[in-house]
Design a protein around this motif. Structure first.
Motif, PDB file in Angstrom:
ATOM      1  N   GLY A   1      50.177  51.589  16.320  1.00 29.55           N
ATOM      2  CA  GLY A   1      50.023  51.255  16.853  1.00 29.55           C
ATOM      3  C   GLY A   1      49.568  51.960  18.167  1.00 29.55           C
ATOM      4  N   ARG A   2      49.494  52.894  17.745  1.00 29.17           N
ATOM      5  CA  ARG A   2      48.675  54.210  19.465  1.00 29.17           C
ATOM      6  C   ARG A   2      46.978  54.333  19.133  1.00 29.17           C
ATOM      7  NH1 ARG A   2      53.102  57.008  21.409  1.00 29.17           N
ATOM      8  NH2 ARG A   2      54.293  56.923  19.319  1.00 29.17           N
ATOM      9  N   LEU A   3      46.620  53.116  18.425  1.00 26.74           N
ATOM     10  CA  LEU A   3      44.513  53.087  18.001  1.00 26.74           C
ATOM     11  C   LEU A   3      44.760  52.898  19.664  1.00 26.74           C
ATOM     12  CD1 LEU A   3      42.224  53.780  17.059  1.00 26.74           C
ATOM     13  CD2 LEU A   3      42.180  51.112  16.278  1.00 26.74           C
ATOM     14  N   GLU A   4      45.176  51.920  20.155  1.00 23.62           N
ATOM     15  CA  GLU A   4      44.319  51.254  21.511  1.00 23.62           C
ATOM     16  C   GLU A   4      44.851  51.822  22.339  1.00 23.62           C
ATOM     17  OE1 GLU A   4      45.411  47.704  24.401  1.00 23.62           O
ATOM     18  OE2 GLU A   4      45.886  47.522  22.168  1.00 23.62           O
ATOM     19  N   ALA A   5      45.820  52.819  22.320  1.00 21.59           N
ATOM     20  CA  ALA A   5      46.312  54.101  23.609  1.00 21.59           C
ATOM     21  C   ALA A   5      45.026  55.634  23.107  1.00 21.59           C
ATOM     22  CB  ALA A   5      47.652  54.449  23.748  1.00 21.59           C
TER      23      ALA A   5
ATOM     24  N   THR B   1      38.441  50.116   9.288  1.00 17.26           N
ATOM     25  CA  THR B   1      37.642  50.893   7.749  1.00 17.26           C
ATOM     26  C   THR B   1      37.406  49.756   7.083  1.00 17.26           C
ATOM     27  OG1 THR B   1      39.342  51.982   6.833  1.00 17.26           O
ATOM     28  CG2 THR B   1      38.519  52.992   8.270  1.00 17.26           C
ATOM     29  N   ALA B   2      37.070  50.473   5.578  1.00 20.67           N
ATOM     30  CA  ALA B   2      36.751  49.386   4.528  1.00 20.67           C
ATOM     31  C   ALA B   2      37.559  49.745   3.421  1.00 20.67           C
ATOM     32  CB  ALA B   2      34.992  49.995   3.733  1.00 20.67           C
ATOM     33  N   ILE B   3      38.440  50.357   3.747  1.00 22.34           N
ATOM     34  CA  ILE B   3      39.863  50.132   2.567  1.00 22.34           C
ATOM     35  C   ILE B   3      40.506  49.442   3.744  1.00 22.34           C
ATOM     36  CG2 ILE B   3      38.470  51.531   1.496  1.00 22.34           C
ATOM     37  CD1 ILE B   3      40.716  53.620   2.521  1.00 22.34           C
ATOM     38  N   GLY B   4      40.793  49.352   5.183  1.00 23.58           N
ATOM     39  CA  GLY B   4      42.271  48.714   6.067  1.00 23.58           C
ATOM     40  C   GLY B   4      42.452  49.123   6.403  1.00 23.58           C
ATOM     41  N   GLY B   5      42.698  50.651   6.878  1.00 24.84           N
ATOM     42  CA  GLY B   5      42.996  51.612   7.411  1.00 24.84           C
ATOM     43  C   GLY B   5      42.642  51.403   9.361  1.00 24.84           C
ATOM     44  N   GLU B   6      42.775  51.637  10.224  1.00 25.09           N
ATOM     45  CA  GLU B   6      41.936  51.946  11.604  1.00 25.09           C
ATOM     46  C   GLU B   6      41.233  52.801  11.777  1.00 25.09           C
ATOM     47  OE1 GLU B   6      46.343  52.703  13.596  1.00 25.09           O
ATOM     48  OE2 GLU B   6      46.361  50.689  13.959  1.00 25.09           O
ATOM     49  N   THR B   7      40.377  51.964  12.742  1.00 24.24           N
ATOM     50  CA  THR B   7      39.395  52.814  13.873  1.00 24.24           C
ATOM     51  C   THR B   7      38.795  52.659  14.568  1.00 24.24           C
ATOM     52  OG1 THR B   7      36.956  53.738  12.461  1.00 24.24           O
ATOM     53  CG2 THR B   7      37.589  51.476  12.201  1.00 24.24           C
ATOM     54  N   LEU B   8      38.345  53.028  15.428  1.00 21.23           N
ATOM     55  CA  LEU B   8      37.427  52.888  16.362  1.00 21.23           C
ATOM     56  C   LEU B   8      36.460  52.558  16.083  1.00 21.23           C
ATOM     57  CD1 LEU B   8      38.130  55.902  19.124  1.00 21.23           C
ATOM     58  CD2 LEU B   8      39.413  53.673  19.104  1.00 21.23           C
ATOM     59  N   VAL B   9      36.028  51.476  16.930  1.00 24.63           N
ATOM     60  CA  VAL B   9      34.035  51.305  16.502  1.00 24.63           C
ATOM     61  C   VAL B   9      33.194  51.314  17.537  1.00 24.63           C
ATOM     62  CG1 VAL B   9      32.777  49.413  15.160  1.00 24.63           C
ATOM     63  CG2 VAL B   9      35.002  49.566  15.138  1.00 24.63           C
ATOM     64  N   VAL B  10      32.447  51.875  17.292  1.00 20.39           N
ATOM     65  CA  VAL B  10      31.366  52.492  18.670  1.00 20.39           C
ATOM     66  C   VAL B  10      29.922  52.037  17.717  1.00 20.39           C
ATOM     67  CG1 VAL B  10      30.131  54.699  19.961  1.00 20.39           C
ATOM     68  CG2 VAL B  10      32.473  54.717  19.473  1.00 20.39           C
ATOM     69  N   TYR B  11      29.957  51.115  19.067  1.00 20.14           N
ATOM     70  CA  TYR B  11      28.473  50.509  19.152  1.00 20.14           C
ATOM     71  C   TYR B  11      27.120  51.005  19.612  1.00 20.14           C
ATOM     72  CZ  TYR B  11      31.811  47.129  18.745  1.00 20.14           C
ATOM     73  OH  TYR B  11      32.567  45.715  17.310  1.00 20.14           O
ATOM     74  N   LEU B  12      26.196  51.786  18.908  1.00 17.05           N
ATOM     75  CA  LEU B  12      25.107  52.547  19.012  1.00 17.05           C
ATOM     76  C   LEU B  12      23.865  51.325  19.269  1.00 17.05           C
ATOM     77  CD1 LEU B  12      25.762  54.859  16.491  1.00 17.05           C
ATOM     78  CD2 LEU B  12      26.600  54.984  18.896  1.00 17.05           C
ATOM     79  N   ARG B  13      23.149  52.027  20.444  1.00 14.13           N
ATOM     80  CA  ARG B  13      21.260  51.314  21.087  1.00 14.13           C
ATOM     81  C   ARG B  13      20.649  50.947  19.918  1.00 14.13           C
ATOM     82  NH1 ARG B  13      19.941  54.180  25.799  1.00 14.13           N
ATOM     83  NH2 ARG B  13      21.736  52.638  26.885  1.00 14.13           N
ATOM     84  N   ASP B  14      20.440  52.429  18.882  1.00 10.45           N
ATOM     85  CA  ASP B  14      20.071  52.734  18.485  1.00 10.45           C
ATOM     86  C   ASP B  14      20.251  53.994  17.147  1.00 10.45           C
ATOM     87  OD1 ASP B  14      18.607  55.556  18.838  1.00 10.45           O
ATOM     88  OD2 ASP B  14      18.034  54.433  20.343  1.00 10.45           O
ATOM     89  N   ALA B  15      19.708  53.676  15.799  1.00  9.07           N
ATOM     90  CA  ALA B  15      20.139  55.446  15.285  1.00  9.07           C
ATOM     91  C   ALA B  15      20.415  56.343  15.160  1.00  9.07           C
ATOM     92  CB  ALA B  15      19.727  54.950  13.566  1.00  9.07           C
ATOM     93  N   SER B  16      19.697  57.007  16.519  1.00  7.38           N
ATOM     94  CA  SER B  16      19.744  58.475  16.849  1.00  7.38           C
ATOM     95  C   SER B  16      20.247  58.268  17.690  1.00  7.38           C
ATOM     96  CB  SER B  16      17.892  58.423  18.016  1.00  7.38           C
ATOM     97  OG  SER B  16      18.089  57.921  19.182  1.00  7.38           O
ATOM     98  N   VAL B  17      21.726  57.998  18.452  1.00  4.94           N
ATOM     99  CA  VAL B  17      22.739  58.137  19.306  1.00  4.94           C
ATOM    100  C   VAL B  17      23.804  58.841  17.723  1.00  4.94           C
ATOM    101  CG1 VAL B  17      24.428  56.861  20.330  1.00  4.94           C
ATOM    102  CG2 VAL B  17      22.419  56.578  20.950  1.00  4.94           C
TER     103      VAL B  17
ATOM    104  N   PRO C   1      31.574  61.774  18.016  1.00  9.76           N
ATOM    105  CA  PRO C   1      32.285  62.693  17.053  1.00  9.76           C
ATOM    106  C   PRO C   1      33.218  61.304  15.946  1.00  9.76           C
ATOM    107  CG  PRO C   1      33.331  61.596  19.322  1.00  9.76           C
ATOM    108  CD  PRO C   1      31.704  61.470  18.854  1.00  9.76           C
ATOM    109  N   SER C   2      33.347  62.141  14.839  1.00 10.94           N
ATOM    110  CA  SER C   2      33.533  60.873  13.822  1.00 10.94           C
ATOM    111  C   SER C   2      35.182  60.840  13.589  1.00 10.94           C
ATOM    112  CB  SER C   2      32.968  62.311  12.549  1.00 10.94           C
ATOM    113  OG  SER C   2      33.760  63.295  12.124  1.00 10.94           O
ATOM    114  N   GLN C   3      35.510  61.644  14.462  1.00  6.25           N
ATOM    115  CA  GLN C   3      37.269  61.289  14.361  1.00  6.25           C
ATOM    116  C   GLN C   3      37.751  61.969  15.973  1.00  6.25           C
ATOM    117  OE1 GLN C   3      40.105  64.204  12.547  1.00  6.25           O
ATOM    118  NE2 GLN C   3      40.256  62.752  10.824  1.00  6.25           N
ATOM    119  N   VAL C   4      38.227  60.521  16.848  1.00  2.70           N
ATOM    120  CA  VAL C   4      39.077  60.840  17.886  1.00  2.70           C
ATOM    121  C   VAL C   4      40.212  60.162  17.740  1.00  2.70           C
ATOM    122  CG1 VAL C   4      39.548  59.736  20.518  1.00  2.70           C
ATOM    123  CG2 VAL C   4      36.400  59.861  18.975  1.00  2.70           C
ATOM    124  N   ASP C   5      40.804  61.267  18.567  1.00  4.52           N
ATOM    125  CA  ASP C   5      42.777  61.441  18.020  1.00  4.52           C
ATOM    126  C   ASP C   5      42.931  61.535  16.773  1.00  4.52           C
ATOM    127  OD1 ASP C   5      42.806  61.577  21.436  1.00  4.52           O
ATOM    128  OD2 ASP C   5      43.955  60.066  21.641  1.00  4.52           O
ATOM    129  N   GLY C   6      42.439  61.888  15.929  1.00  2.30           N
ATOM    130  CA  GLY C   6      43.078  61.714  14.620  1.00  2.30           C
ATOM    131  C   GLY C   6      42.993  59.918  13.847  1.00  2.30           C
TER     132      GLY C   6
END
Length: 106
Positions: A37-41, A64-80, A85-90
């Motif tokens: 329940g902390r992902l939204e915060a 995630t592919a295995i059902g864990g919670e994740t933040l999804v960041v939508y990008l304009r192109d691959a260079s971004v 970051p690969s992780q935010v707040d755990g």
């Protein structure tokens, strides 16, 4: 002598599972997952900073592919991707290349 009509193969190899089963709530885990329940915060706290990265078009909640919670960041192109970051707040951050999102044309 067993009453079974099946005889174990003399060359059979028995292996332990690659990842042992650990029931939910078991202690001794190396990395504790963030409380549910902390992902939204975490999204609310970090969305402005993520959106400030040039080329980030949006942020949402996902799995995630295995059902864990994740933040999804939508990008304009691959260079971004290298600036996100690969992780935010755990929580892991997954990226999706969407191109430019123009909300005015919806």
């Amino acid at each position: 002598m067993s009453n079974s009509k099946f005889v174990p193969a003399p060359y059979a190899v028995f292996e332990d599972a690659a990842m042992p089963y650990v029931p939910d709530g078991a202690s001794g885990l190396a990395h504790a997952a963030p409380p549910p329940g902390r992902l939204e915060a975490a999204k609310r706290r970090n969305e402005r900073a993520l959106m400030a990265i040039d080329g980030v078009e949006g942020v949402s909640l996902g799995q995630t592919a295995i059902g864990g919670e994740t933040l999804v960041v939508y990008l304009r192109d691959a260079s971004v991707k290298r600036r996100v970051p690969s992780q935010v707040d755990g929580y892991p951050v997954e990226t999706s290349i969407t191109g430019k999102i123009d909300i005015q044309h919806w």
